[in-house]
Write an enzyme that holds these catalytic residues in place. Structure first.
Site, short mmCIF file in Angstrom:
data_model
loop_
_atom_site.label_atom_id
_atom_site.label_comp_id
_atom_site.label_asym_id
_atom_site.label_seq_id
_atom_site.Cartn_x
_atom_site.Cartn_y
_atom_site.Cartn_z
CB CYS A 269 -29.57 -8.57 56.72
SG CYS A 269 -28.23 -9.46 55.93
CG ASP B 188 -26.36 -23.03 58.45
OD1 ASP B 188 -26.66 -22.39 59.45
OD2 ASP B 188 -26.63 -22.67 57.29
CB CYS C 26 -20.88 -6.41 54.89
SG CYS C 26 -21.70 -7.98 55.18
CB CYS D 248 -12.59 -4.24 63.09
SG CYS D 248 -13.49 -5.67 62.47
S1 SF4 Z 1 -14.86 -4.15 56.72
FE1 SF4 Z 1 -15.91 -4.43 58.64
S2 SF4 Z 1 -15.36 -6.47 59.34
FE2 SF4 Z 1 -13.85 -5.88 57.77
S3 SF4 Z 1 -12.17 -4.91 58.93
FE3 SF4 Z 1 -13.54 -3.29 58.31
S4 SF4 Z 1 -14.89 -3.06 60.07
FE4 SF4 Z 1 -13.92 -5.05 60.29
S1 SF4 Z 2 -24.00 -5.76 53.31
FE1 SF4 Z 2 -23.99 -7.42 54.84
S2 SF4 Z 2 -25.35 -6.71 56.47
FE2 SF4 Z 2 -25.73 -5.44 54.69
S3 SF4 Z 2 -27.41 -6.38 53.62
FE3 SF4 Z 2 -25.57 -7.24 52.73
S4 SF4 Z 2 -25.13 -9.12 53.92
FE4 SF4 Z 2 -26.63 -7.89 55.08
#
Ligand code: SF4
Ligand code: SF4
Length: 309
Positions: free
Chosen positions: A214, A133, A244, A188
């Site tokens: 984000c 990073d 996410c 996915c």
């Molecule tokens: S949550 Fe998002 S990244 Fe994870 S398998 Fe489902 S589509 Fe793919």
């Molecule tokens: S869920 Fe993932 S893409 Fe959405 S705000 Fe949070 S870190 Fe960002």
């Protein structure tokens, strides 16, 4: 044939060393231009989805071709470091789990230093540089090229049967190593959990994140105050955001990190909301000294301004 066997053998030894150093996975790619990522990366920049991260625009050539970063580079060694905690916060105010323990930049840099020493012992006269990073390196692209996993719709690198809660780091080296087969599958499928769960709709299409929406970017990189409407729906994330990844079915395979440096600083995973809200600047400076947690990379005022009303 003999050269091929020697490269195979070296690659095997390096992967073994990576595991000894506590990395969960290690793969190797040839240091060539990332041709297939070029258009996508340029479009992301052209559309301004990187927000105020102007540094993404700089050194574009170096991001796309490691030989621009290090003349004579032949291979890219990619390692993944698990950071899953034993337990995560259940409070309203939350910080990303990756920031619970010591600042990963330091933890991983130390391990990369040991890896580079090892490479020099293996093949004296070669040159190697480590990155986490810290330089213009397209980490996830290299992880895919090195066969570690695929990029999910949430834009995270997902390692089969291991999930996505990993730091990625690279060693670019002049050593010619046997590369792994790039990961071409995508598991996915029809899942859209991450896109549906993102409270700000920052995942605008599979794998494409609008950083300006984000929470992770807004609470860390973005220098200004977060727009009120986003803060209101930000589900209490005050440093980073794990939503996410938390909803990703592949993270059911996650297991706690076997890395003492990632033990939560001052038990911050158990801090009640009041402790965050009442945190004084003097306490912040005492607790979040340089390197203690990734949180020390932002200012006290920024952390406070990230808190919802
Ligand atoms: S949550 Fe998002 S990244 Fe994870 S398998 Fe489902 S589509 Fe793919
Ligand atoms: S869920 Fe993932 S893409 Fe959405 S705000 Fe949070 S870190 Fe960002």
């Amino acid at each position: 044939m003999q050269a091929q066997l020697a490269q195979d053998h070296l690659s095997g030894q390096i992967k073994q060393k990576a595991i000894e150093l506590g990395f969960t996975a290690c793969g190797i790619a040839s240091a060539t231009r990332l041709v297939s990522y070029e258009d996508r990366f340029n479009r992301w920049l052209d559309d301004g989805l990187h927000g105020s991260m102007a540094y993404m625009e700089r050194n574009k050539e170096k991001r796309l071709d490691p030989r621009e970063l290090m003349p004579g580079a032949k291979s890219v060694i990619v390692v993944a470091q698990n950071y899953v905690p034993e337990t995560a916060s259940k409070e309203q105010l939350k910080v990303s789990t990756y920031a619970y323990g010591k600042d990963y930049h330091y933890v991983i840099r130390d391990k990369l230093t040991l890896m580079i020493q090892y490479l020099h012992e293996l093949v004296p006269g070669t040159e190697s540089r480590g990155f986490t990073d810290s330089a213009p390196v397209l980490e996830r692209a290299w992880a895919v090229e090195a066969g570690l996993g695929w990029t999910g719709k949430n834009a995270c690198l997902i390692i089969p049967k291991k999930g996505s809660f990993f730091f990625l780091a690279e060693v670019i080296t002049t050593m010619k190593l046997e590369p792994d087969i790039p990961f071409t599958r995508n598991h996915c499928g029809s899942c859209t959990n991450c896109m549906d769960a993102c409270p700000t709709r920052a995942i605008i299409s599979p794998g494409r994140i609008d950083a300006r929406k984000c929470i992770s970017y807004l609470t860390i990189e973005h220098k200004e105050t977060i727009p009120h409407d986003i803060k209101k729906i930000g589900q209490g994330w005050i440093f980073g955001c794990d939503i996410c990844q938390d909803v990703c079915p592949h993270n059911r395979f996650s297991t706690p990190a076997n890395e003492p440096a990632f033990t939560p600083l001052n038990n911050m995973h158990q801090w009640p909301d009041d402790q965050w809200r009442n945190l004084e600047k003097s306490d912040f400076k005492k607790i979040f000294i340089k390197g203690s947690s990734a949180i020390s990379r932002i200012k006290y005022e920024k952390l406070k301004s990230n808190m919802p009303d």
